[in-house]
Design a protein around this motif. Structure first.
Motif, short mmCIF file in Angstrom:
data_model
loop_
_atom_site.label_atom_id
_atom_site.label_comp_id
_atom_site.label_asym_id
_atom_site.label_seq_id
_atom_site.Cartn_x
_atom_site.Cartn_y
_atom_site.Cartn_z
N MET A 1 51.91 38.22 99.25
CA MET A 1 51.79 38.64 100.05
C MET A 1 50.42 39.11 100.54
O MET A 1 49.50 39.26 101.09
N GLY A 2 49.38 37.99 99.65
CA GLY A 2 48.63 37.44 99.55
C GLY A 2 47.48 38.87 98.81
O GLY A 2 47.66 39.63 99.04
N LYS A 3 46.04 39.15 98.59
CA LYS A 3 45.18 39.59 98.18
C LYS A 3 44.86 40.89 98.98
O LYS A 3 44.79 40.13 100.87
N ARG A 4 43.92 41.85 98.83
CA ARG A 4 44.39 43.16 100.11
C ARG A 4 42.13 42.60 99.54
O ARG A 4 41.78 43.13 98.90
N ASP A 5 41.76 42.60 101.02
CA ASP A 5 40.07 43.57 100.52
C ASP A 5 40.63 44.50 101.77
O ASP A 5 41.34 45.51 101.53
N GLU A 6 39.59 44.85 101.97
CA GLU A 6 39.00 46.37 102.51
C GLU A 6 40.06 46.31 103.75
O GLU A 6 40.05 47.38 104.50
N GLY A 7 40.79 45.64 104.26
CA GLY A 7 42.15 45.77 105.31
C GLY A 7 42.61 45.54 103.97
O GLY A 7 44.53 45.23 103.93
N ALA A 8 43.28 45.11 102.55
CA ALA A 8 43.94 44.95 101.78
C ALA A 8 42.86 44.16 100.30
O ALA A 8 42.37 42.55 99.86
N CYS A 9 42.86 45.17 99.01
CA CYS A 9 41.90 45.02 98.18
C CYS A 9 42.52 44.70 96.40
O CYS A 9 43.89 44.31 97.17
N SER A 10 42.37 44.10 96.03
CA SER A 10 43.02 42.76 95.05
C SER A 10 44.19 43.86 94.04
O SER A 10 44.83 43.75 93.65
N ILE A 11 43.80 44.68 93.47
CA ILE A 11 44.04 45.55 92.59
C ILE A 11 43.76 46.89 92.56
O ILE A 11 42.58 47.29 93.21
N MET A 12 44.97 47.69 92.83
CA MET A 12 45.37 49.26 93.64
C MET A 12 45.50 49.90 92.40
O MET A 12 46.77 50.07 91.69
N LYS A 13 45.15 50.91 92.67
CA LYS A 13 45.82 51.97 91.87
C LYS A 13 46.23 53.89 91.98
O LYS A 13 47.56 53.38 91.34
N LYS A 14 45.76 53.93 92.53
CA LYS A 14 46.27 55.17 93.26
C LYS A 14 45.70 54.98 95.23
O LYS A 14 44.53 54.18 95.44
N THR A 15 46.80 54.82 95.91
CA THR A 15 46.77 54.51 97.42
C THR A 15 46.77 55.92 97.96
O THR A 15 48.41 56.35 97.37
N VAL A 16 46.38 57.16 98.87
CA VAL A 16 46.91 57.72 99.68
C VAL A 16 47.59 56.79 101.31
O VAL A 16 46.08 56.41 101.70
N VAL A 17 48.21 57.29 101.82
CA VAL A 17 48.81 56.39 102.80
C VAL A 17 48.32 57.42 104.09
O VAL A 17 49.44 58.25 103.98
N LEU A 18 48.60 57.80 104.87
CA LEU A 18 48.42 58.54 106.10
C LEU A 18 50.27 57.75 106.45
O LEU A 18 50.53 56.33 106.95
N PHE A 19 51.06 58.99 106.30
CA PHE A 19 52.45 58.03 107.24
C PHE A 19 53.16 59.52 107.74
O PHE A 19 53.11 60.50 107.68
N SER A 20 53.80 58.87 108.85
CA SER A 20 53.91 59.99 110.20
C SER A 20 55.53 59.86 110.15
O SER A 20 56.13 60.81 110.76
N GLY A 21 56.19 59.14 109.66
CA GLY A 21 57.88 58.43 109.52
C GLY A 21 57.82 56.97 110.69
O GLY A 21 59.14 56.98 110.91
N GLY A 22 57.07 56.74 111.27
CA GLY A 22 56.88 56.16 112.56
C GLY A 22 56.87 54.69 112.01
O GLY A 22 57.00 54.46 110.38
N LEU A 23 57.51 53.85 112.66
CA LEU A 23 57.46 52.38 112.21
C LEU A 23 55.96 51.72 111.52
O LEU A 23 56.49 51.18 110.95
#
Length: 242
Positions: A1-23
């Motif tokens: 998948m590749g590393k995250r930057d601030e489009g994808a950071c390398s190590i993630m502990k907790k993340t809140v995702v905006l989630f609509s239920g859409g695709l």
């Protein structure tokens, strides 16, 4: 998948995702969960009812979060509908049909929607002592939605770093990807795309004619992946044939 930057950071502990239920947000949720396999991390999903035209997407969000075993919070903000009117999603305005990038689709823009929802995600992230928030803005949104463009992402990214005593980082891994790219990613990470809801009209089936339905169909076609969606127009054609 590749590393995250601030489009994808390398190590993630907790993340809140905006989630609509859409695709898009469903693929994002599945994508981040896949990246976290074997990592000490947790994802939280935030769904917001802001008085939108229908609740089909929110009901899909509940089912999808359960299927992915992700903790989800639902926030009832229907009271703000009177403050964000002027959109076909929050006012009694007919939903336009046609391609997503048509000029007529601007009537689907909800005033300041992503700023409001990202601010809520940021607040929850701070209370959770989470390092990241994420949303699924993508390149196909740029023509119509100002709050999905890179300029907005960059600006909010700086705000998120300054809003509390420690910085929270905004992830937007799909910002430069097409809807077809998202479908391919969804297929690769086994996202439950068949459970998602996109249609603006909120009938029993996707209408197949509004901008988001047209974009959805096009994305699966371009990705070369079978579209699991049942569209109203196609069901009518089947009935005529039989």
């Amino acid at each position: 998948m590749g590393k995250r930057d601030e489009g994808a950071c390398s190590i993630m502990k907790k993340t809140v995702v905006l989630f609509s239920g859409g695709l898009d947000s469903t693929v994002l949720l599945s994508y981040l969960k896949k990246q976290d396999e074997g990592v000490d991390a947790k994802i939280f999903a935030l769904s917001v009812d802001y008085g939108q035209r229908h609740s089909k997407e929110l009901r899909a969000a509940a089912q999808i979060a359960d299927s992915l075993e992700i903790e989800r919070r639902y926030v009832d903000l229907r009271g703000i509908q009177c403050l964000i009117r002027g959109s076909s999603q929050t006012s009694d305005i007919e939903v336009p049909e046609g391609h997503y990038e048509d000029e007529s689709m601007k009537v689907t823009v909800v005033p300041n929607r992503n700023m409001i929802m990202l601010s809520l995600a940021l607040g929850w992230a701070i209370s959770l002592e989470a390092e990241f928030i994420a949303y699924a803005a993508h390149a196909g949104d740029h023509a119509i939605y100002p709050d999905c463009r890179q300029e907005f992402i960059n600006a909010f990214r700086e705000v998120a770093k300054l809003a509390h005593y420690y910085p929270v980082h905004l992830l937007s891994p799909f910002a430069n990807k097409s809807k077809a790219d998202i479908v391919r990613i969804g297929y690769d990470v086994n996202a439950p795309m068949h459970l998602t809801w996109s249609c603006y009209k909120g009938k029993d089936l996707h209408c197949g004619k509004c901008g988001t339905c047209v974009e959805r169909k096009e994305a699966f076609q371009l990705a070369g992946i079978i579209d699991p969606t049942k569209y109203e127009e196609e069901e009518k054609e089947c009935l005529k044939v039989t």
